[in-house]
Design a protein around this motif. Structure first.
Motif, mmCIF file in Angstrom:
data_model
loop_
_atom_site.group_PDB
_atom_site.id
_atom_site.type_symbol
_atom_site.label_atom_id
_atom_site.label_comp_id
_atom_site.label_asym_id
_atom_site.label_seq_id
_atom_site.Cartn_x
_atom_site.Cartn_y
_atom_site.Cartn_z
ATOM 1 N N ILE A 1 -2.601 -39.080 65.730
ATOM 2 C CA ILE A 1 -1.886 -38.082 65.260
ATOM 3 C C ILE A 1 -2.492 -37.126 64.289
ATOM 4 O O ILE A 1 -3.085 -37.783 63.373
ATOM 5 C CB ILE A 1 -0.371 -38.494 65.197
ATOM 6 C CG1 ILE A 1 -0.335 -39.220 63.766
ATOM 7 C CG2 ILE A 1 0.420 -39.122 66.358
ATOM 8 C CD1 ILE A 1 1.194 -39.787 63.474
ATOM 9 N N PRO A 2 -2.119 -35.854 64.116
ATOM 10 C CA PRO A 2 -2.769 -34.984 63.292
ATOM 11 C C PRO A 2 -2.142 -35.506 61.730
ATOM 12 O O PRO A 2 -1.010 -36.009 61.631
ATOM 13 C CB PRO A 2 -2.006 -33.629 63.557
ATOM 14 C CG PRO A 2 -1.774 -33.352 65.030
ATOM 15 C CD PRO A 2 -1.267 -35.188 65.217
ATOM 16 N N VAL A 3 -3.112 -35.370 60.774
ATOM 17 C CA VAL A 3 -2.989 -35.316 59.321
ATOM 18 C C VAL A 3 -2.973 -34.147 58.692
ATOM 19 O O VAL A 3 -3.813 -33.464 58.531
ATOM 20 C CB VAL A 3 -3.573 -36.433 58.797
ATOM 21 C CG1 VAL A 3 -3.466 -36.316 57.050
ATOM 22 C CG2 VAL A 3 -3.599 -37.764 59.458
ATOM 23 N N TYR A 4 -1.747 -33.468 58.287
ATOM 24 C CA TYR A 4 -1.540 -32.248 57.423
ATOM 25 C C TYR A 4 -1.303 -32.437 56.090
ATOM 26 O O TYR A 4 -0.901 -33.577 55.722
ATOM 27 C CB TYR A 4 -0.356 -31.346 58.016
ATOM 28 C CG TYR A 4 -0.609 -30.888 59.503
ATOM 29 C CD1 TYR A 4 -1.720 -30.507 60.204
ATOM 30 C CD2 TYR A 4 0.623 -31.085 60.342
ATOM 31 C CE1 TYR A 4 -1.793 -30.281 61.488
ATOM 32 C CE2 TYR A 4 0.346 -31.193 61.817
ATOM 33 C CZ TYR A 4 -0.676 -30.540 62.246
ATOM 34 O OH TYR A 4 -0.815 -30.323 63.610
ATOM 35 N N GLY A 5 -1.648 -31.419 55.449
ATOM 36 C CA GLY A 5 -1.557 -31.521 53.706
ATOM 37 C C GLY A 5 -0.890 -30.449 53.374
ATOM 38 O O GLY A 5 -0.691 -29.265 54.103
ATOM 39 N N LEU A 6 0.159 -30.506 52.527
ATOM 40 C CA LEU A 6 0.844 -29.422 51.668
ATOM 41 C C LEU A 6 0.728 -29.725 50.254
ATOM 42 O O LEU A 6 1.040 -30.468 49.671
ATOM 43 C CB LEU A 6 2.391 -29.743 51.831
ATOM 44 C CG LEU A 6 3.226 -28.762 51.150
ATOM 45 C CD1 LEU A 6 2.810 -27.248 51.463
ATOM 46 C CD2 LEU A 6 4.903 -28.982 51.810
ATOM 47 N N GLY A 7 -0.062 -28.700 49.889
ATOM 48 C CA GLY A 7 -0.894 -28.710 48.486
ATOM 49 C C GLY A 7 -0.305 -27.599 47.604
ATOM 50 O O GLY A 7 0.022 -26.486 48.073
ATOM 51 N N VAL A 8 0.401 -27.929 46.291
ATOM 52 C CA VAL A 8 0.840 -27.065 45.519
ATOM 53 C C VAL A 8 0.221 -26.614 44.278
ATOM 54 O O VAL A 8 -0.411 -27.432 43.612
ATOM 55 C CB VAL A 8 2.165 -27.549 45.011
ATOM 56 C CG1 VAL A 8 3.067 -26.499 44.056
ATOM 57 C CG2 VAL A 8 3.421 -28.012 45.969
ATOM 58 N N LEU A 9 -0.315 -25.236 44.261
ATOM 59 C CA LEU A 9 -1.336 -24.941 43.337
ATOM 60 C C LEU A 9 -0.477 -24.730 41.916
ATOM 61 O O LEU A 9 0.593 -24.041 41.907
ATOM 62 C CB LEU A 9 -1.799 -23.458 43.509
ATOM 63 C CG LEU A 9 -2.902 -23.630 44.882
ATOM 64 C CD1 LEU A 9 -3.284 -22.084 44.916
ATOM 65 C CD2 LEU A 9 -4.065 -24.664 44.604
ATOM 66 N N PRO A 10 -1.128 -25.189 40.523
ATOM 67 C CA PRO A 10 -0.525 -24.977 39.254
ATOM 68 C C PRO A 10 -0.241 -23.583 39.044
ATOM 69 O O PRO A 10 -1.250 -22.860 39.462
ATOM 70 C CB PRO A 10 -1.278 -25.773 38.495
ATOM 71 C CG PRO A 10 -2.520 -25.802 39.042
ATOM 72 C CD PRO A 10 -2.338 -25.771 40.792
ATOM 73 N N GLY A 11 0.408 -23.026 38.271
ATOM 74 C CA GLY A 11 0.364 -21.688 37.710
ATOM 75 C C GLY A 11 -0.918 -21.570 36.738
ATOM 76 O O GLY A 11 -1.176 -22.461 36.281
ATOM 77 N N LEU B 1 -4.460 -27.574 55.857
ATOM 78 C CA LEU B 1 -3.924 -27.500 54.493
ATOM 79 C C LEU B 1 -3.079 -26.410 54.294
ATOM 80 O O LEU B 1 -3.465 -25.191 54.182
ATOM 81 C CB LEU B 1 -5.241 -27.759 53.435
ATOM 82 C CG LEU B 1 -4.533 -27.709 52.072
ATOM 83 C CD1 LEU B 1 -3.605 -29.000 51.534
ATOM 84 C CD2 LEU B 1 -5.485 -27.597 50.902
ATOM 85 N N MET B 2 -1.507 -26.536 54.130
ATOM 86 C CA MET B 2 -0.639 -25.677 53.947
ATOM 87 C C MET B 2 -0.682 -25.571 52.454
ATOM 88 O O MET B 2 -0.595 -26.452 51.831
ATOM 89 C CB MET B 2 0.678 -25.900 54.773
ATOM 90 C CG MET B 2 0.375 -25.794 56.114
ATOM 91 S SD MET B 2 1.964 -26.519 57.013
ATOM 92 C CE MET B 2 1.268 -28.231 57.414
ATOM 93 N N VAL B 3 -0.555 -24.359 51.890
ATOM 94 C CA VAL B 3 -0.670 -24.103 50.490
ATOM 95 C C VAL B 3 0.619 -23.547 50.000
ATOM 96 O O VAL B 3 0.813 -22.383 50.522
ATOM 97 C CB VAL B 3 -1.991 -23.589 50.110
ATOM 98 C CG1 VAL B 3 -1.879 -23.314 48.635
ATOM 99 C CG2 VAL B 3 -3.258 -24.241 50.394
ATOM 100 N N PHE B 4 1.119 -23.750 48.638
ATOM 101 C CA PHE B 4 2.133 -23.098 48.067
ATOM 102 C C PHE B 4 1.591 -22.806 46.455
ATOM 103 O O PHE B 4 1.087 -23.933 45.909
ATOM 104 C CB PHE B 4 3.389 -23.833 48.208
ATOM 105 C CG PHE B 4 4.471 -23.167 47.691
ATOM 106 C CD1 PHE B 4 5.304 -22.588 48.587
ATOM 107 C CD2 PHE B 4 4.832 -23.009 46.129
ATOM 108 C CE1 PHE B 4 6.675 -21.987 48.329
ATOM 109 C CE2 PHE B 4 6.157 -22.149 45.795
ATOM 110 C CZ PHE B 4 6.741 -21.756 46.738
ATOM 111 N N ASP B 5 1.828 -21.468 46.275
ATOM 112 C CA ASP B 5 0.959 -21.241 45.080
ATOM 113 C C ASP B 5 2.373 -21.144 43.921
ATOM 114 O O ASP B 5 2.969 -20.117 43.936
ATOM 115 C CB ASP B 5 0.242 -19.873 45.114
ATOM 116 C CG ASP B 5 -0.092 -19.394 43.744
ATOM 117 O OD1 ASP B 5 -0.437 -20.168 42.985
ATOM 118 O OD2 ASP B 5 -0.825 -18.241 43.760
ATOM 119 N N ASN B 6 2.328 -21.895 43.024
ATOM 120 C CA ASN B 6 3.419 -21.681 42.103
ATOM 121 C C ASN B 6 3.499 -20.358 41.069
ATOM 122 O O ASN B 6 4.460 -19.890 40.721
ATOM 123 C CB ASN B 6 3.221 -22.710 40.996
ATOM 124 C CG ASN B 6 4.018 -24.154 41.274
ATOM 125 O OD1 ASN B 6 4.727 -23.879 42.390
ATOM 126 N ND2 ASN B 6 3.850 -25.295 40.736
#
Length: 393
Positions: A129-139, A164-169
């Protein structure tokens, strides 16, 4: 979509913990299983929703439960050494009921930043099955070491996951916020956006079925091909206690049934929500032109969902992104809002990532220079006494 979520490190564990809370509040059923992995015992104890048996402490032989101190090379090493401990917890997951793994981590620290790519590589070797990432970038105000960690982790993580899904602080911190309050708000934003995307298509007893269903295969196809993804979101409140609400405001009519509403105005308003989601604050700011694949989900009470508006919004996205793979559909929810959630996959024009990598290169060069200067200064300090004093050995 049914996910097995694994939070790696402090930030990752807190986000997965918040996803479980979201599941409980909304009944979305996204999280089929949740695991937290950390090298710091205190961070695991502080979690509220992840079962204790699913909290895995790694690196005890090396760091005695005190964390790796923002050293992501050490974080990667202890993850490699104790991967069997993590696998033991994963073995309890009914993977035949799961559509994908989601490995969640903050990319600026040590344990998650170093360990998440190690775990992703391990999972891809074992499971189909797929393996996804959710990564949070620091400020950017969090310091050079965290920027350097994030740049190195990003470079590694994106190669080891299917997407890789990314969230930028940096884009979400507000001035004057306390650190704890700021991160709580950020985590809630993460969960809200990804919750609507992953929750689309799930239908419980007595719930309405979407006219155009967005199921797990739509999400998997949108995320196929790898690369980096970002999520856009826009919403407007509705009043569930009246027959007017949002759509009556579209037409300036405070009453009347939804049958009487101006269809052209409601179509335009849904399209406007889609544009706000795409051109507003994305989880990772970027230029949407050149996006490889996209998925649009418009959610809300079914009487407020306008299929023509959704279709027009989808076509607008095709034009703006230049992508021929823009999927879309509706997601009936008895929540007092109409929301447009937008997954943009395979984005490449991302100035924030380019800046991150440049700052990290400069930070690494500065650290190397400081280390060399420190060694020279120490040598100079000791040399002054060498002619008069003999060392012990």
């Amino acid at each position: 979509m049914k996910l097995a979520m694994i939070g790696f490190g402090q930030a990752g564990g807190k986000i997965v913990d918040r996803f479980l809370d979201y599941d409980d509040r909304t009944g979305s059923g996204i999280v089929r299983a949740a695991i937290a992995v950390n090298s710091a015992k205190a961070d695991l104890i502080g979690l509220e929703n992840i079962p204790e048996e699913n909290r895995v402490l790694i690196g005890q032989a090396r760091v005695k439960g005190h964390g790796v101190g923002a050293d992501n090379e050490l974080g990667a090493e202890v993850a490699e050494e104790d991967i069997d401990e993590v696998q033991n917890a994963i073995d309890a997951i009914p993977t035949h009921e799961v559509d994908a793994f989601l490995v969640v981590a903050g990319m600026g620290g040590g344990t998650g930043s170093g360990g998440a790519p190690v775990l992703a590589k391990h999972l891809k070797r074992i499971y189909t099955i797929p393996v996804y990432g959710l990564g949070v970038l620091p400020g950017t105000d969090e310091g050079g070491i965290y920027t350097l960690n994030a740049a190195r982790s990003f470079q590694t993580f994106v190669r080891e996951v299917d997407n890789l899904m990314v969230f930028d602080n940096d884009s979400w911190r507000q001035t004057g916020e306390s650190v704890e309050g700021g991160y709580d708000q950020i985590n809630e934003e993460i969960v809200r956006r990804f919750g609507i995307l992953f929750g689309a298509g799930e239908v419980g007893d007595g719930q309405e079925v979407a006219e155009s269903v967005v199921d797990s295969s739509e999400i998997i196809n949108t995320l196929s091909g790898g690369g980096v993804s970002t999520v856009g979101f826009a919403s407007e409140e509705v009043d569930l206690n009246t027959s007017g609400g949002l759509l009556s405001r579209f037409t300036g009519d405070g009453g009347g049934s939804t049958d009487d509403l101006d269809a052209a105005n409601t179509t335009n308003r849904i399209t406007s929500l889609v544009r706000k989601a795409a051109l507003g604050r994305l989880t990772l700011p970027c230029e949407i032109e050149g996006t490889e694949r996209a998925l649009l989900v418009v959610s809300g009470p079914s009487e407020y969902l306008n299929r023509k508006g959704i279709e027009r919004g989808r076509k607008w996205l095709e034009e703006e992104t230049g992508s021929m793979e823009v999927r879309g559909g509706d997601f009936p929810r008895e929540e007092p809002e109409v929301a447009a959630a937008l997954l943009l996959s395979g984005v490449t024009n991302v100035p924030r990532i380019k800046r991150l990598q440049q700052v990290a290169i400069e930070a690494q060069e500065n650290m190397d220079d400081i280390q060399q200067e420190s060694e020279e200064n120490l040598e100079e300090l000791v040399e002054d006494d060498e002619d008069e004093l003999e060392p012990l050995f």
